[in-house]
Scaffold this motif. Structure first.
Motif, short mmCIF file in Angstrom:
data_model
loop_
_atom_site.label_atom_id
_atom_site.label_comp_id
_atom_site.label_asym_id
_atom_site.label_seq_id
_atom_site.Cartn_x
_atom_site.Cartn_y
_atom_site.Cartn_z
N ARG A 189 56.73 -16.72 44.37
CA ARG A 189 57.14 -16.42 43.00
C ARG A 189 56.17 -17.01 41.99
O ARG A 189 55.77 -18.16 42.11
N PRO A 190 55.82 -16.25 40.92
CA PRO A 190 55.09 -16.87 39.80
C PRO A 190 55.96 -17.93 39.15
O PRO A 190 57.19 -17.87 39.21
N ARG A 191 55.33 -18.92 38.54
CA ARG A 191 56.09 -20.02 37.95
C ARG A 191 56.88 -19.59 36.72
O ARG A 191 58.01 -20.02 36.53
N ARG A 192 56.30 -18.77 35.87
CA ARG A 192 56.97 -18.38 34.63
C ARG A 192 57.95 -17.24 34.90
O ARG A 192 57.56 -16.20 35.44
N PRO A 193 59.23 -17.40 34.54
CA PRO A 193 60.21 -16.34 34.82
C PRO A 193 59.82 -14.97 34.26
O PRO A 193 59.99 -13.96 34.93
N ARG A 228 56.90 -13.80 33.71
CA ARG A 228 55.80 -13.26 34.50
C ARG A 228 56.34 -12.65 35.81
O ARG A 228 55.81 -11.65 36.31
N ARG A 229 57.39 -13.26 36.35
CA ARG A 229 57.97 -12.72 37.58
C ARG A 229 58.43 -11.29 37.38
O ARG A 229 58.20 -10.42 38.22
N TRP A 230 59.10 -11.04 36.27
CA TRP A 230 59.61 -9.70 36.04
C TRP A 230 58.47 -8.69 35.88
O TRP A 230 58.54 -7.58 36.42
N ASP A 231 57.45 -9.05 35.13
CA ASP A 231 56.34 -8.11 34.94
C ASP A 231 55.61 -7.86 36.25
O ASP A 231 55.27 -6.71 36.57
N ASP A 232 55.37 -8.91 37.02
CA ASP A 232 54.72 -8.74 38.32
C ASP A 232 55.57 -7.88 39.25
O ASP A 232 55.06 -7.06 40.01
N PHE A 233 56.89 -8.09 39.20
CA PHE A 233 57.79 -7.31 40.05
C PHE A 233 57.68 -5.83 39.72
O PHE A 233 57.47 -4.99 40.61
N TRP A 234 57.82 -5.49 38.45
CA TRP A 234 57.80 -4.07 38.08
C TRP A 234 56.43 -3.44 38.30
O TRP A 234 56.33 -2.26 38.65
N ARG A 235 55.38 -4.24 38.12
CA ARG A 235 54.05 -3.71 38.41
C ARG A 235 53.91 -3.45 39.91
O ARG A 235 53.35 -2.43 40.32
N GLY A 236 54.43 -4.35 40.72
CA GLY A 236 54.39 -4.16 42.16
C GLY A 236 55.17 -2.93 42.59
O GLY A 236 54.75 -2.20 43.50
N VAL A 237 56.33 -2.69 41.95
CA VAL A 237 57.11 -1.48 42.26
C VAL A 237 56.32 -0.23 41.90
O VAL A 237 56.24 0.73 42.67
N SER A 238 55.72 -0.23 40.70
CA SER A 238 54.97 0.94 40.24
C SER A 238 53.75 1.22 41.10
O SER A 238 53.42 2.38 41.38
N GLU A 239 53.07 0.16 41.52
CA GLU A 239 51.84 0.33 42.29
C GLU A 239 52.09 0.50 43.79
O GLU A 239 51.16 0.82 44.53
N ALA A 253 63.48 -9.30 46.89
CA ALA A 253 63.99 -9.93 45.67
C ALA A 253 63.77 -11.43 45.67
O ALA A 253 63.41 -12.02 44.65
N ILE A 254 63.98 -12.07 46.82
CA ILE A 254 63.78 -13.52 46.90
C ILE A 254 62.34 -13.89 46.62
O ILE A 254 62.06 -14.87 45.91
N SER A 255 61.42 -13.11 47.13
CA SER A 255 60.01 -13.46 47.00
C SER A 255 59.44 -13.13 45.62
O SER A 255 58.42 -13.70 45.23
N ALA A 256 60.11 -12.24 44.88
CA ALA A 256 59.51 -11.76 43.64
C ALA A 256 60.29 -12.09 42.38
O ALA A 256 59.72 -12.03 41.29
N LEU A 257 61.57 -12.43 42.50
CA LEU A 257 62.42 -12.51 41.31
C LEU A 257 63.02 -13.90 41.13
O LEU A 257 63.06 -14.69 42.07
N PRO A 258 63.52 -14.19 39.91
CA PRO A 258 64.18 -15.48 39.69
C PRO A 258 65.39 -15.67 40.59
O PRO A 258 66.02 -14.71 41.03
N LYS A 259 65.72 -16.91 40.84
CA LYS A 259 66.86 -17.26 41.69
C LYS A 259 68.16 -16.76 41.07
O LYS A 259 68.41 -16.96 39.89
N VAL A 292 64.23 -18.95 52.93
CA VAL A 292 64.24 -18.70 51.49
C VAL A 292 63.16 -19.52 50.79
O VAL A 292 62.47 -19.03 49.90
N ALA A 293 63.00 -20.77 51.20
CA ALA A 293 61.97 -21.62 50.60
C ALA A 293 60.59 -21.03 50.82
O ALA A 293 59.74 -21.03 49.91
#
Length: 288
Positions: free
Chosen positions: A44-48, A50-61, A229-235, A37-38
Motif C-alpha cells: 500500500r502507498p503511505r498516503r490514503p 494516493r492509494r485510491w488514485d493508484d487503485f483506480w489507475r491500476g483498474v483502468s490499466e 483490496a488488502i494490497s491496494a486500499l485503506p484498511k 494480511v501484513a
C-alpha cells in the motif's frame, strides 16, 4: 483397584479437550491470516489519497485484474434499489445530489433515476476519469475530482451548487476520526438549509479480521478480490450508530432515520454467490 470414571465425566473431559484443540487451530489460523494480511499491506502507498488514485489507475490499466470488491452486479442492484426507495421517501428529490466517493460512477448513474442532477465527486482523479469514460452522455450526470475533507474545497462547491442532498457509501469507515469530522463539516456546508445526507457504511463488529473472515479469508487462502483490496486500499473499519453520533453530533444534526443494512460485494469465488457485509444506513439533516 481404581474406581471407574463415569461416562459423563469422560464425555465432559473429551469435550473440553476438543474445544482446546479447536481454539488452538483457530489461533494458529489467525496468526497465519495476520501474517498474510501484513505481507499484502506492504504494497500500500503511505498516503490514503494516493492509494485510491493508484487503485483506480491500476483498474483502468489492467494491472489490477480482480473484480472491484464493492461492485456487485445483480445483488448490488437490489441493494441500490433499497437505498433509492429510502431516499425517495426521506429526501427532497427536487434537489440535486452529490455522490461523495463516487468511484467509477456506477451508483452515481443510478441516482439519476430519482434526482434531477447528480455530481459524482471523488478524491482520485483516476476514478473520475474512469467514471467519465464509462458514463458518457447521461443527462444530468457529471463528475469531478475533489477532496471533500478539505473545508475550502467543499465551501467552494457549496457556493457553486446551492443546497444539495449528499449520498455517501463506504467512505467514513476508512477515515480516521479527524477526517470523519472534517468530512461531516463539509457535508453540512453542502446541504445548506434544505438538503439531507444519506449514508451507508460497513458495520462489521470485531475489527478488520472479522471483516476478512466474513468474506471467506483464512490463514491458508484469501479470495482474489479481497486480496486485491488488502494490497491496494485503506484498511476497512466499521461505522454504526455510535460512530455516526460522534461524527454527526446531536447538537449539530437531526437524525431522520437509521437502520441495519447489507452491503453487497462481488462473489469471492468465480461463479459463487455475492458476498454480504453487515452495514448501517442513516439519513440526517443539519440543525439550523
Amino acid at each position: 483397584m481404581s474406581e471407574p470414571v463415569p461416562a459423563a465425566t469422560r464425555g465432559a473431559a473429551t469435550g473440553r479437550a476438543g474445544l482446546r484443540r479447536a481454539g488452538l487451530r483457530r489461533a494458529a489460523d489467525t496468526l497465519r491470516l495476520v501474517a498474510r494480511v501484513a505481507a499484502l499491506s506492504l504494497h500500500r502507498p503511505r498516503r490514503p489519497d494516493r492509494r485510491w488514485d493508484d487503485f483506480w489507475r491500476g483498474v483502468s490499466e489492467g494491472s489490477l485484474g480482480e473484480p472491484i470488491i464493492w461492485d456487485a452486479p445483480g445483488a448490488g442492484n437490489e441493494e441500490v434499489r433499497h437505498h433509492l426507495q429510502a431516499m425517495a421517501g426521506l429526501m427532497d428529490t427536487s434537489l440535486p445530489v452529490v455522490d461523495l466517493g463516487c468511484g467509477n460512477g456506477a451508483i452515481s448513474r443510478r441516482l439519476t433515476e430519482i434526482f434531477p442532477s447528480v455530481l459524482g465527486v471523488d478524491v482520485a482523479p483516476a476514478a473520475v476519469a474512469a467514471a467519465q469514460s464509462t458514463h458518457r452522455h447521461i443527462p444530468g450526470l457529471s463528475f469531478r475530482s475533489l477532496d471533500a475533507t478539505q473545508p475550502a474545497a467543499a465551501a467552494g462547491l457549496a457556493r457553486e451548487l446551492g443546497d444539495v442532498n449528499v449520498f455517501v457509501r463506504g467512505v467514513f469507515h476508512v477515515l480516521g476520526r479527524r477526517r470523519q469530522a472534517r468530512l461531516a463539516n463539509s457535508i453540512k456546508a453542502l446541504l445548506g438549509a434544505t438538503g439531507r445526507i444519506y449514508l451507508v457504511e460497513t458495520n462489521v463488529q470485531g475489527g478488520a479480521l472479522s471483516y476478512l473472515r466474513g468474506l471467506g479469508a483464512t490463514g491458508n487462502r484469501i479470495p482474489g478480490p479481497l486480496r486485491q483490496a488488502i494490497s491496494a486500499l485503506p484498511k476497512p473499519g466499521h461505522f454504526g450508530a455510535g460512530q455516526r453520533s460522534r461524527a454527526f453530533p446531536a447538537r449539530h444534526w437531526t437524525l431522520i432515520a437509521e437502520g441495519p443494512a447489507v452491503l453487497k460485494t462481488v462473489p469471492m469465488e468465480a461463479g459463487g454467490p455475492p458476498g454480504s457485509i453487515p452495514a448501517y444506513w442513516a439519513v440526517l439533516a443539519p440543525r439550523a
